[in-house]
Design a protein around this motif. Structure first.
Motif, mmCIF file in Angstrom:
data_model
loop_
_atom_site.group_PDB
_atom_site.id
_atom_site.type_symbol
_atom_site.label_atom_id
_atom_site.label_comp_id
_atom_site.label_asym_id
_atom_site.label_seq_id
_atom_site.Cartn_x
_atom_site.Cartn_y
_atom_site.Cartn_z
ATOM 1 N N MET A 141 -18.792 1.899 18.182
ATOM 2 C CA MET A 141 -19.465 1.064 17.185
ATOM 3 C C MET A 141 -20.249 1.877 16.159
ATOM 4 O O MET A 141 -20.716 1.330 15.160
ATOM 5 N N LEU A 142 -20.447 3.162 16.402
ATOM 6 C CA LEU A 142 -21.202 3.989 15.469
ATOM 7 C C LEU A 142 -20.367 4.255 14.220
ATOM 8 O O LEU A 142 -19.226 4.696 14.313
ATOM 9 N N PRO A 143 -20.899 4.002 13.033
ATOM 10 C CA PRO A 143 -20.144 4.301 11.807
ATOM 11 C C PRO A 143 -20.031 5.803 11.599
ATOM 12 O O PRO A 143 -20.999 6.559 11.772
ATOM 13 N N ALA A 144 -18.839 6.242 11.234
ATOM 14 C CA ALA A 144 -18.617 7.678 11.043
ATOM 15 C C ALA A 144 -19.488 8.234 9.921
ATOM 16 O O ALA A 144 -19.956 9.382 9.993
ATOM 17 N N GLU A 145 -19.742 7.420 8.869
ATOM 18 C CA GLU A 145 -20.532 7.896 7.743
ATOM 19 C C GLU A 145 -21.964 8.214 8.143
ATOM 20 O O GLU A 145 -22.615 9.062 7.531
ATOM 21 N N GLY A 146 -22.478 7.529 9.171
ATOM 22 C CA GLY A 146 -23.840 7.784 9.599
ATOM 23 C C GLY A 146 -24.022 9.088 10.346
ATOM 24 O O GLY A 146 -25.162 9.492 10.613
ATOM 25 N N LEU A 147 -22.923 9.754 10.691
ATOM 26 C CA LEU A 147 -22.995 11.001 11.444
ATOM 27 C C LEU A 147 -22.737 12.232 10.588
ATOM 28 O O LEU A 147 -22.796 13.358 11.096
ATOM 29 N N PHE A 148 -22.433 12.054 9.310
ATOM 30 C CA PHE A 148 -22.024 13.177 8.481
ATOM 31 C C PHE A 148 -23.122 14.245 8.367
ATOM 32 O O PHE A 148 -22.850 15.445 8.491
ATOM 33 N N ILE A 149 -24.363 13.818 8.134
ATOM 34 C CA ILE A 149 -25.443 14.787 7.943
ATOM 35 C C ILE A 149 -25.684 15.573 9.229
ATOM 36 O O ILE A 149 -25.811 16.806 9.207
ATOM 37 N N ALA A 150 -25.731 14.858 10.351
ATOM 38 C CA ALA A 150 -25.935 15.535 11.631
ATOM 39 C C ALA A 150 -24.777 16.474 11.952
ATOM 40 O O ALA A 150 -24.986 17.601 12.439
ATOM 41 N N GLN A 151 -23.554 16.047 11.681
ATOM 42 C CA GLN A 151 -22.401 16.895 11.945
ATOM 43 C C GLN A 151 -22.412 18.138 11.058
ATOM 44 O O GLN A 151 -22.109 19.249 11.521
ATOM 45 N N TYR A 152 -22.786 17.955 9.810
ATOM 46 C CA TYR A 152 -22.814 19.106 8.899
ATOM 47 C C TYR A 152 -23.857 20.119 9.350
ATOM 48 O O TYR A 152 -23.588 21.338 9.383
ATOM 49 N N LYS A 153 -25.057 19.658 9.694
ATOM 50 C CA LYS A 153 -26.110 20.576 10.129
ATOM 51 C C LYS A 153 -25.739 21.257 11.443
ATOM 52 O O LYS A 153 -26.029 22.449 11.635
ATOM 53 N N MET A 154 -25.097 20.530 12.336
ATOM 54 C CA MET A 154 -24.702 21.124 13.606
ATOM 55 C C MET A 154 -23.657 22.214 13.398
ATOM 56 O O MET A 154 -23.756 23.312 13.961
ATOM 57 N N MET A 155 -22.649 21.937 12.585
ATOM 58 C CA MET A 155 -21.630 22.952 12.320
ATOM 59 C C MET A 155 -22.193 24.139 11.552
ATOM 60 O O MET A 155 -21.799 25.286 11.781
ATOM 61 N N ALA A 156 -23.153 23.878 10.645
ATOM 62 C CA ALA A 156 -23.766 24.983 9.902
ATOM 63 C C ALA A 156 -24.585 25.871 10.819
ATOM 64 O O ALA A 156 -24.572 27.108 10.677
ATOM 65 N N SER A 157 -25.312 25.275 11.781
ATOM 66 C CA SER A 157 -26.120 26.070 12.705
ATOM 67 C C SER A 157 -25.246 26.900 13.638
ATOM 68 O O SER A 157 -25.658 27.967 14.098
ATOM 69 N N LEU A 158 -24.036 26.425 13.920
ATOM 70 C CA LEU A 158 -23.124 27.155 14.794
ATOM 71 C C LEU A 158 -22.211 28.106 14.029
ATOM 72 O O LEU A 158 -21.420 28.828 14.639
ATOM 73 N N GLY A 159 -22.304 28.091 12.704
ATOM 74 C CA GLY A 159 -21.444 28.943 11.895
ATOM 75 C C GLY A 159 -19.994 28.508 11.894
ATOM 76 O O GLY A 159 -19.092 29.353 11.783
ATOM 77 N N LEU A 160 -19.754 27.206 12.011
ATOM 78 C CA LEU A 160 -18.383 26.699 12.114
ATOM 79 C C LEU A 160 -17.968 25.872 10.898
ATOM 80 O O LEU A 160 -17.010 25.105 10.971
#
Length: 303
Positions: A141-160
């Motif tokens: 039920m979670l909208p994919a658009e609501g996760l974009f910022i968190a996903q971007y920051k997570m991938m940036a912190s991991l260098g991915l």
């Protein structure tokens, strides 16, 4: 005195003559008519579904001037493959390699985790089982658009960022919940009595599962794999956020309509690129469609 004439009851017609002169029951004739109408309707729907695909392939063989004319061209008479020659450039092969890598890695990991999880929630009773199933539904039920910022920051912190591994991780996280729910139905549909009977014959639990249950789950694995493949292959928004430098095929396809204001869009190239992106999906489906069926174990256990 007038004599009353008794009316003879009319006999219902139970047989009719078919178009070839043979006599068939009325009920069978009605069934044949219903099947004919249903077949005609299905044929019409199939044509309506396939026409956009045909129009895409047809337009890829025509010139831009022909496509922009007011008179539609339904057959590629005098067409050419020049649009494909311009589309098949080094950027395409780079995007193709990235899409294939990300899709195959995501599908393999997703099916592995989903298969093990579906077996656990279908075959075993443990604390938190219901909560786990409810969590799977809530994640959907979670909208994919609501996760974009968190996903971007997570991938940036991991260098991915702009990395095939980082994109694959996000695809697995997005696809695996529904895949678990989908495979759970297939696993639950295989009677546990089949494994118990094999164990009585001397097999261990692992051998019974590998030799008896696993082959019967092949349609479910194929259907789930097709779903995961389509989701990963056609995904656009997550790749747009995460992939800053590299491009998957959907992002590569987008470059054909990102023209400057002074440059017209070459729609023949757009259609040729769209056809190329769609070909792997069609080939994959043709290969696995024979396994996409259910009910292989219907009637295996009675009583």
């Amino acid at each position: 005195m007038a004599t009353a004439t008794a009316q003879r009851p009319t006999k219902r017609r139970t047989e009719v003559r078919s178009h070839d002169g043979s006599i068939v029951p009325v009920r069978r004739a009605r069934i044949n008519v219903s099947k004919g109408l249903l077949s005609t309707l299905c044929l019409f729907l199939a044509i309506a579904w396939a026409f956009p695909v045909y129009w895409m392939m047809n337009s890829s063989l025509l010139s831009s001037a022909t496509l922009e004319s007011r008179t539609p061209t339904f057959f590629p008479i005098g067409g050419s493959l020049r649009a494909y020659e311009r589309v098949l450039n080094p950027a395409f092969y780079s995007a193709l390699g990235l899409s294939v890598t990300v899709t195959l890695l995501s599908v393999a990991v997703c099916l592995t985790f989903a298969f093990l999880a579906s077996i656990a929630i279908s075959r075993f009773k443990f604390r938190g089982r219901v909560s786990f199933i409810v969590t799977i539904l809530l994640i959907q039920m979670l909208p994919a658009e609501g996760l974009f910022i968190a996903q971007y920051k997570m991938m940036a912190s991991l260098g991915l960022l702009s990395n095939a591994l980082g994109l694959s991780i996000l695809y697995v996280a997005a696809v695996v919940p529904f895949t678990i729910w989908m495979l759970r139905g297939f696993v639950a549909g295989v009677p546990a009595e089949l494994e118990e009977a094999a164990m009585i014959d001397g097999l261990s639990r692992t051998q019974a599962f590998v030799r008896i249950t696993f082959p019967l789950l092949a349609p479910g694995l194929v259907a789930s794999g097709v779903f995961a493949f389509l989701q990963c292959w056609n995904e656009f928004t997550v790749a747009l956020v995460i992939m800053e430098n590299n491009k998957t095929l959907p992002l590569w396809l987008r470059t054909f309509v990102q023209q400057s204001n002074t440059q017209a869009i070459d729609w023949s190239q757009v259609m040729a690129a769209s056809t190329i992106v769609a070909i792997p999906v069609i080939v994959f489906f043709v290969i696995v469609q024979g396994r996409m069926t259910s009910g292989l174990v219907s009637g295996a256990v009675k009583g």
